[in-house]
Design a protein around this motif. Sequence first.
Motif, PDB file in Angstrom:
ATOM      1  N   SER A   6      -5.859   8.509   1.404  1.00  0.00           N
ATOM      2  CA  SER A   6      -5.831   8.715   2.783  1.00  0.00           C
ATOM      3  C   SER A   6      -7.112   7.888   3.490  1.00  0.00           C
ATOM      4  CB  SER A   6      -6.248  10.251   2.958  1.00  0.00           C
ATOM      5  OG  SER A   6      -7.621  10.564   2.614  1.00  0.00           O
ATOM      6  N   ALA A   7      -7.872   7.249   2.677  1.00  0.00           N
ATOM      7  CA  ALA A   7      -8.909   6.293   3.395  1.00  0.00           C
ATOM      8  C   ALA A   7      -9.382   5.206   2.385  1.00  0.00           C
ATOM      9  CB  ALA A   7     -10.149   7.247   3.508  1.00  0.00           C
ATOM     10  N   GLN A  53       0.726  -1.431   0.002  1.00  0.00           N
ATOM     11  CA  GLN A  53       0.043   0.128   0.072  1.00  0.00           C
ATOM     12  C   GLN A  53       0.797   1.375   0.073  1.00  0.00           C
ATOM     13  OE1 GLN A  53      -2.590  -0.223   3.390  1.00  0.00           O
ATOM     14  NE2 GLN A  53      -0.778   0.566   5.009  1.00  0.00           N
ATOM     15  N   THR A  54       1.885   1.223   0.650  1.00  0.00           N
ATOM     16  CA  THR A  54       2.893   2.380   0.821  1.00  0.00           C
ATOM     17  C   THR A  54       3.546   2.636  -0.728  1.00  0.00           C
ATOM     18  OG1 THR A  54       4.643   1.004   1.296  1.00  0.00           O
ATOM     19  CG2 THR A  54       3.404   2.010   3.207  1.00  0.00           C
ATOM     20  N   THR A  55       3.419   1.765  -1.585  1.00  0.00           N
ATOM     21  CA  THR A  55       3.931   2.034  -3.126  1.00  0.00           C
ATOM     22  C   THR A  55       2.778   2.586  -3.869  1.00  0.00           C
ATOM     23  OG1 THR A  55       3.367  -0.125  -4.016  1.00  0.00           O
ATOM     24  CG2 THR A  55       5.526   0.002  -2.842  1.00  0.00           C
ATOM     25  N   GLY A  56       1.525   2.794  -3.567  1.00  0.00           N
ATOM     26  CA  GLY A  56       0.507   3.274  -4.125  1.00  0.00           C
ATOM     27  C   GLY A  56      -0.264   2.028  -4.917  1.00  0.00           C
TER      28      GLY A  56
END
Length: 214
Positions: A199-200, A147-150
Amino acid sequence: MLTHVVFLPIGRLSRFADEIAREEKAQVFAIRIDCSDTRSVREAFEGIHSLGFVEVLVYNACQPISWHAPKFTDICLESFEKSVTVSTVGAFHCAQQVIPGMIERGKGTIIFTGSSASLNGISGYCELSCGKFALRALSQCLAKEFQTTGIHVAHVIVDGVIGPPRSVQRSDGESSADVSMDPDAIAQTYWHIHNQDKSAWTQEIDLRSSNQRF
C-alpha cells in the motif's frame, strides 16, 4: 529455495560471496557474467533458475570510469556504447530474465542502483551520465507496467562516495561515516524497500550523507 541475485564488480564477487556466506551461515553462489552480452546473461540465469525462484534482483553494474575525465571529443564510440550497455541494456536483459517468474508467483523485488549522474549530467562523464539517465527511465517504465502484478521496482540514487562500514575507524580516529556513506546503512534501505507494504511502495529514493550538501 529462494535465490537472491546481486550483481557486483567481477573482481570482488568471490570475496563478497565468501563474506556473506560466513556472516549469514548460508550457501552463496558467485556467478561471473558480462552484463553487456545477451548470451552471457541468459546462460547465467539458466544456472540461477536451476537453484530456485528469484525473489530479489539488485542491479548495480556500471562500466569503470577514470577519475581523469576525458573531453567529449576524445571519447570513442566503442567506450560510450559499452558504458551505456552495461548500465542500462544489461539491466534490461536481467529484468527480462526474472520478471516472468515474478509475475507467475505474484511477487518479487527489482532494485536498480543509480548515482548522482542519474539526475544531473556530469561534465566529463558523458558515458556514465547517459547510462544512468537511461537506467532511471527503465526503472520508471517497469514500475508502472508491473506494480499491479505484485512486482516492486525501485530506483535507488546513491548520491555520494561509499566508504567502509561505520564500524571501521580511520587511522586518525575519525569515523569513516563522517566523510562518506556507510554501506551497511545503504543496505538497510534496500532491505526496507524489499519489505515495504504494497500500500506504500517506494519507486525512487535518493541517499546521501547528512554532512553532504545538495
